[in-house]
Design a protein around this motif. Structure first.
Motif, PDB file in Angstrom:
ATOM      1  N   PHE A 186      -2.183 -25.883  -6.303  1.00  0.00           N
ATOM      2  CA  PHE A 186      -3.121 -25.661  -6.802  1.00  0.00           C
ATOM      3  C   PHE A 186      -3.908 -25.182  -5.248  1.00  0.00           C
ATOM      4  O   PHE A 186      -5.075 -24.492  -5.669  1.00  0.00           O
ATOM      5  CB  PHE A 186      -4.177 -26.417  -7.610  1.00  0.00           C
ATOM      6  N   ASP A 187      -3.078 -24.826  -4.228  1.00  0.00           N
ATOM      7  CA  ASP A 187      -3.768 -24.367  -2.783  1.00  0.00           C
ATOM      8  C   ASP A 187      -4.775 -23.035  -3.807  1.00  0.00           C
ATOM      9  O   ASP A 187      -5.211 -21.991  -2.964  1.00  0.00           O
ATOM     10  CB  ASP A 187      -3.343 -24.446  -1.721  1.00  0.00           C
ATOM     11  N   ASP A 188      -4.748 -22.022  -4.647  1.00  0.00           N
ATOM     12  CA  ASP A 188      -4.510 -20.482  -4.111  1.00  0.00           C
ATOM     13  C   ASP A 188      -5.034 -20.267  -5.932  1.00  0.00           C
ATOM     14  O   ASP A 188      -5.212 -19.176  -6.473  1.00  0.00           O
ATOM     15  CB  ASP A 188      -2.971 -19.271  -4.374  1.00  0.00           C
ATOM     16  N   ILE A 189      -5.599 -20.938  -6.451  1.00  0.00           N
ATOM     17  CA  ILE A 189      -6.196 -20.701  -7.656  1.00  0.00           C
ATOM     18  C   ILE A 189      -7.760 -21.735  -7.602  1.00  0.00           C
ATOM     19  O   ILE A 189      -7.839 -23.134  -7.290  1.00  0.00           O
ATOM     20  CB  ILE A 189      -5.197 -21.128  -9.078  1.00  0.00           C
ATOM     21  N   VAL A 190      -8.500 -21.310  -8.710  1.00  0.00           N
ATOM     22  CA  VAL A 190      -9.643 -21.674  -8.927  1.00  0.00           C
ATOM     23  C   VAL A 190      -9.544 -22.715 -10.070  1.00  0.00           C
ATOM     24  O   VAL A 190      -8.830 -21.373 -11.315  1.00  0.00           O
ATOM     25  CB  VAL A 190     -10.816 -20.819  -8.695  1.00  0.00           C
ATOM     26  N   GLY A 191      -9.339 -24.129  -9.883  1.00  0.00           N
ATOM     27  CA  GLY A 191      -9.041 -24.574 -11.561  1.00  0.00           C
ATOM     28  C   GLY A 191      -8.085 -25.136 -11.535  1.00  0.00           C
ATOM     29  O   GLY A 191      -7.346 -25.966 -10.555  1.00  0.00           O
ATOM     30  N   VAL A 192      -6.972 -25.150 -12.704  1.00  0.00           N
ATOM     31  CA  VAL A 192      -5.719 -25.374 -13.185  1.00  0.00           C
ATOM     32  C   VAL A 192      -4.668 -24.438 -14.004  1.00  0.00           C
ATOM     33  O   VAL A 192      -3.907 -25.055 -13.825  1.00  0.00           O
ATOM     34  CB  VAL A 192      -5.583 -26.855 -14.099  1.00  0.00           C
TER      35      VAL A 192
END
Length: 352
Positions: free
Chosen positions: A240-246
């Motif tokens: 999940f390092d490169d996103i906001v959320g899921v």
């Protein structure tokens, strides 16, 4: 059980005698022991001072020759009990006083979750810790978490955690918002909380990809009688390092998203970053940049800052956000039905 409780009474007393920061009189020691016994066995299990002194005598008999239990006067009339060696404990291989205090503080922070209908597993863990180390969490609630006890998925959380930890494939009936219910075979790998909702990640063989299911959209599930397919490809500590959320977009690379803020909103964003990659744009006091894969959760974050935010770049993402804003405006102003996707044209129509 009685032997275990006896041992725990000794543990409680040993912690008090090892504690160099507090002074425990005979009354204080009695309160500490009875407080724990009350929690474990109820109000009828408390002991009297005579019984307490028997346990103190038993501890004295357990001490090595170079250590003794001191009784020191304080506060005029009272005496407090402490080991002569400040580093000694009967349970030297157990946790230190500082570690116990840290654990106690953690348990106190978890108190709001204990009575949640989803957290029978957490209640069991905390109770075992309290019993094992003679801990008593503060009954005063001093911490509040933004949990949502009415969240529909909570009823499934405890069982799904167990099945995921035990590598048990699941037959899941899942109903996305506005769609028909479908049955999936899933090999569950990971559970994540975001924005007061819980999400299950696992392999769905028929689609041959990792699927993300919101627990509140799971209508029912059961254990599937098939061999478990282990996770050999995904490191969820980095996933999940490169996103906001899921939501992790497929076939997308992370890119720089530049946002400009107006008024005092920038101070809020600086104190609570949108993403861990967030930085201020050099030479632009009102702009920040984050490096992420754009997804629906990022859009939701941006909309939460309206009207104090503007997407500066990339251009395609700026246009996508502007289209959504125009669509939203149509719900408020009928004249916008004549608007195209060009925001500037909408502005001209408004002036007219």
């Amino acid at each position: 059980m009685s032997k275990e409780i006896d041992n725990t009474k000794i543990i409680v007393l040993d912690r008090c005698f090892s504690d160099q920061r507090h002074k425990y009189s005979i009354d204080d020691l009695l309160d500490k022991v009875n407080e724990f016994r009350y929690d474990v066995s109820g109000p009828d299990s408390t002991i009297k001072e005579r019984t307490l002194r028997k346990y103190i005598s038993r501890i004295r008999n357990m001490l090595p020759s170079n250590v003794y239990l001191e009784s020191r006067p304080y506060d005029g009339k009272k005496c407090y009990y402490r080991y002569s060696d400040p580093d000694f404990s009967i349970y030297n291989n157990e946790m230190s006083i500082d570690e116990i205090d840290t654990l106690r503080a953690a348990i106190e922070m978890l108190q709001p979750f204990r009575n949640s209908k989803a957290n029978a597993w957490l209640e069991e863990v905390i109770s075992k810790l309290e019993y094992r180390f003679g801990l008593k969490a503060n009954t005063e609630n001093v911490v509040n978490f933004g949990q949502n006890d009415d969240f529909a998925g909570l009823k499934n959380l405890s069982a799904i955690i167990d099945h995921t930890a035990n590598h048990q494939p699941l037959n899941i009936y899942y109903q996305p918002y506005g769609k028909e219910e479908e049955l999936y075979l899933m090999h569950p790998y990971y559970i994540k909380e975001y924005n007061n909702r819980w999400f299950l990640f696992g392999l769905v063989p028929e689609k041959n990809w990792l699927m993300n299911m919101a627990l509140d959209r799971i209508t029912s599930f059961s254990v599937a009688n098939v061999p478990f397919v282990p996770n050999k490809d995904i490191d969820f500590s980095l996933y999940f390092d490169d996103i906001v959320g899921v939501t992790v977009p497929k076939n997308t690379i992370a890119q720089d998203i530049v946002l400009r803020f107006y008024g005092n909103r920038l101070n809020y964003v600086l104190s609570k970053p949108i993403h861990k990659s967030q930085k201020q744009v050099e030479g632009k006091e009102d702009e920040i940049v984050i490096r992420v894969k754009p997804n629906k959760e990022l859009c939701q974050q941006i909309f939460s800052f309206l009207p104090d935010v503007e997407v500066v770049s990339p251009e395609w993402f700026r246009k996508e956000i502007s289209k959504k804003i125009v669509e939203n405006l149509k719900k408020y102003f009928p004249m916008h039905d004549r608007c195209t996707d060009d925001v500037e044209l909408c502005n001209v129509n408004n002036k007219e």
